[in-house]
Design a protein around this motif. Structure first.
Motif, mmCIF file in Angstrom:
data_model
loop_
_atom_site.group_PDB
_atom_site.id
_atom_site.type_symbol
_atom_site.label_atom_id
_atom_site.label_comp_id
_atom_site.label_asym_id
_atom_site.label_seq_id
_atom_site.Cartn_x
_atom_site.Cartn_y
_atom_site.Cartn_z
ATOM 1 N N VAL A 65 0.867 -1.192 0.000
ATOM 2 C CA VAL A 65 0.000 0.000 0.000
ATOM 3 C C VAL A 65 0.893 1.228 0.000
ATOM 4 C CG1 VAL A 65 -1.943 1.165 1.115
ATOM 5 C CG2 VAL A 65 -1.634 -1.309 1.422
ATOM 6 N N ASP A 66 0.579 2.194 -0.870
ATOM 7 C CA ASP A 66 1.467 3.329 -1.110
ATOM 8 C C ASP A 66 0.673 4.629 -0.992
ATOM 9 O OD1 ASP A 66 2.839 5.355 -2.710
ATOM 10 O OD2 ASP A 66 4.098 3.755 -3.529
ATOM 11 N N ILE A 67 0.920 5.376 0.110
ATOM 12 C CA ILE A 67 0.181 6.644 0.305
ATOM 13 C C ILE A 67 1.057 7.864 0.011
ATOM 14 C CG2 ILE A 67 -1.523 5.647 1.878
ATOM 15 C CD1 ILE A 67 0.015 7.030 4.220
ATOM 16 N N HIS A 97 2.592 8.050 -7.792
ATOM 17 C CA HIS A 97 2.246 6.662 -8.133
ATOM 18 C C HIS A 97 3.425 5.739 -7.816
ATOM 19 C CE1 HIS A 97 1.591 3.466 -11.453
ATOM 20 N NE2 HIS A 97 0.936 3.113 -10.366
ATOM 21 N N GLY A 98 3.164 4.626 -7.168
ATOM 22 C CA GLY A 98 4.216 3.655 -6.843
ATOM 23 C C GLY A 98 4.543 2.778 -8.034
ATOM 24 N N ASP A 99 4.990 3.402 -9.108
ATOM 25 C CA ASP A 99 5.143 2.713 -10.394
ATOM 26 C C ASP A 99 6.196 1.594 -10.399
ATOM 27 O OD1 ASP A 99 7.192 4.579 -10.144
ATOM 28 O OD2 ASP A 99 6.887 5.522 -12.099
ATOM 29 N N SER A 154 -1.839 1.843 -4.960
ATOM 30 C CA SER A 154 -1.284 3.190 -4.780
ATOM 31 C C SER A 154 -2.394 4.224 -4.824
ATOM 32 C CB SER A 154 -0.252 3.508 -5.872
ATOM 33 O OG SER A 154 0.217 4.844 -5.740
ATOM 34 N N PHE A 155 -2.369 5.118 -3.852
ATOM 35 C CA PHE A 155 -3.194 6.328 -3.844
ATOM 36 C C PHE A 155 -2.253 7.456 -4.258
ATOM 37 C CE2 PHE A 155 -6.979 4.777 -1.572
ATOM 38 C CZ PHE A 155 -6.504 3.538 -1.139
ATOM 39 N N HIS A 156 -2.654 8.283 -5.197
ATOM 40 C CA HIS A 156 -1.745 9.338 -5.651
ATOM 41 C C HIS A 156 -2.465 10.469 -6.346
ATOM 42 C CE1 HIS A 156 -1.869 5.847 -8.433
ATOM 43 N NE2 HIS A 156 -2.281 6.785 -9.267
ATOM 44 N N GLN A 157 -1.782 11.617 -6.358
ATOM 45 C CA GLN A 157 -2.237 12.757 -7.141
ATOM 46 C C GLN A 157 -2.037 12.415 -8.608
ATOM 47 O OE1 GLN A 157 -0.589 16.549 -5.905
ATOM 48 N NE2 GLN A 157 -0.975 17.477 -7.918
HETATM 49 CA CA CA Z 1 1.160 6.617 -3.929
#
Ligand code: CA
Ligand code: V1P
Ligand code: ZN
Length: 385
Positions: free
Chosen positions: A177-179, A183-185, A201-204
């Protein structure tokens, strides 16, 4: 069913290597490893070091990095020197795709830095694998953009991929999980073919925001790993309440459908309000709510750092999240310690407040949030293990 965390204690193991404290990406660069030292000193000042086990951190070895990275790339990384010898690109590593960028400078002791932050994440993963801790922390890790054969987005070695590969030796399925606001590409790409690792991933997203990937329709490549990548893009200015109208229902559903045996949470602090790069409006409490929500599922948990470019905010955030991991209440007043001057702008409070003029106008609407949540849930409904 888990709700908002609980007061129950966990066995926490904390990794901090002081060798990263003087690492310098160079003048004008926004990535400041010293903020991890600030977080560490704050953790110490709050008296939390005695609440955690601390094992000696050993730097990773080249052989350990080669478990994911290309040998040729590692040889280059090891040989690079800031004065331009060793085949580098005039002081910078080539970006994947050929461009010359300022994101990944070649600086003094770069290789040593990579070994140290990766060594922490690997040691943390091994401790979780051995079952002797419930939560392991390495705030200097979380470098989610690094690729197998190249540096990208301030990241040179992907300690997350290395740590997950170590966890896979002990656990059937690992959830990532990536906050971080980005993006945790790199992590997604590394495990896209696998159904033993799910990346969320949660991202702008949008308006050319780096790296540009991670639309909600991006569910990974065709094959057994399809739908084991989940992306939750949000727009500029999202606040705690709306963020958690996505995070909690989506993560609760992920836990049901994927049934992980261990979780890695990348806690990039550039999703906080007032970040120098990110444009979201999360508070330190909203950010930490992600940690306590994931913690409440009672699975072996690896907490990593990542981005975060307003250094006093980052240190406050990770110190508070260390307290969340332990299950300890700490006062809002920053204790007097060697680094307290850094917190003057936030009036020496752990949970800083920003004036409205320093927040970004919220471009998300109730409808857009509902739409993203439904699209993400739809993707999750297609996951068959
Ligand atoms: Ca993220
Ligand atoms: O936008 C870029 C450009 C596009 N390419 C030609 C390079 N790079 C971003 C990289 C952000 C990396 C974030 C890392 C992390 O996810 C994990 C540690 O947080 C970038 C930006 C930006 N505003 O997006 N680089 C820089 N700013 C930068 C600023 C000052 C000095 C050096 C780089
Ligand atoms: Zn980031």
């Amino acid at each position: 069913s888990p709700s908002c965390g609980d007061d129950k204690k966990r066995r926490v193991c904390y990794y901090y290597d002081p060798g990263i404290s003087t690492v310098d990406y160079g003048e004008g660069h926004v990535m400041v490893p010293h903020r991890v030292t600030m977080a560490h000193n704050l953790v110490a000042a709050y008296g939390m070091l005695g609440d955690m086990r601390r094992l000696r951190t050993a730097p990773a070895t080249a052989a350990e990095l080669a478990d994911f990275h290309d040998e040729g790339y590692l040889a280059l990384l090891q040989d690079l020197t800031p004065d331009g010898c060793g085949g580098d690109d005039g002081g910078h590593l080539r970006e994947e795709g050929g461009g010359r960028g300022v994101d990944n400078p070649v600086f003094d002791r770069l290789w040593d830095y990579c070994l140290r932050y990766s060594g922490g994440s690997l040691a943390a993963a091994r401790t979780l694998g051995s079952g002797t801790a419930d939560i392991a922390i390495n705030w200097s890790g979380g470098m989610h953009h690094a690729c197998r054969g190249g540096a990208r987005g301030f990241c040179y070695v992907n300690d997350i991929v290395l740590a997950i590969r170590e966890l896979l030796a002990h656990f059937r399925r690992v959830l990532y999980v990536d906050i971080d606001v980005h993006h945790g590409d790199g992590v997604q790409a590394a495990f896209e073919a696998s159904n033993r690792v799910m990346t969320v991933s949660f991202h702008q997203h949008g308006g050319g925001f780096f790296p540009g990937s991670g639309a909600v329709a991006d569910v990974g490549k065709k094959g057994p790993g399809r739908y084991c990548a989940l992306n939750v893009p949000v727009s500029v200015g999202i606040g705690d309440e709306e963020y958690h109208r996505l995070f909690e229902p989506i993560m609760a559903r992920v836990m049901e459908v994927f049934q992980p045996e261990a979780v890695v949470l990348q806690c990039g602090a550039d999703s906080l309000a007032g970040d120098r790069l990110g444009e979201l409006n999360l508070t330190t409490r909203g950010h930490a709510q992600c940690v306590s929500f994931i913690r409440s599922f009672n699975l072996p948990l690896l907490l990593l750092g990542g981005g975060g470019y307003t250094i006093n905010h980052v240190a406050s955030c990770w110190c508070n999240e260390t307290a969340v991991a332990i299950g300890k209440e700490i006062p809002n007043d920053i204790p007097k310690h060697g680094f307290d001057v850094f917190y003057k702008n936030q009036e020496y409070k752990l949970h800083y407040k920003l004036e409205t003029k320093h927040l970004h106008r919220n471009r998300n609407t109730a409808n857009s949030i509902d739409g993203i949540r439904m699209a993400a849930m739809e993707n999750l409904s297609k996951l068959k293990l």
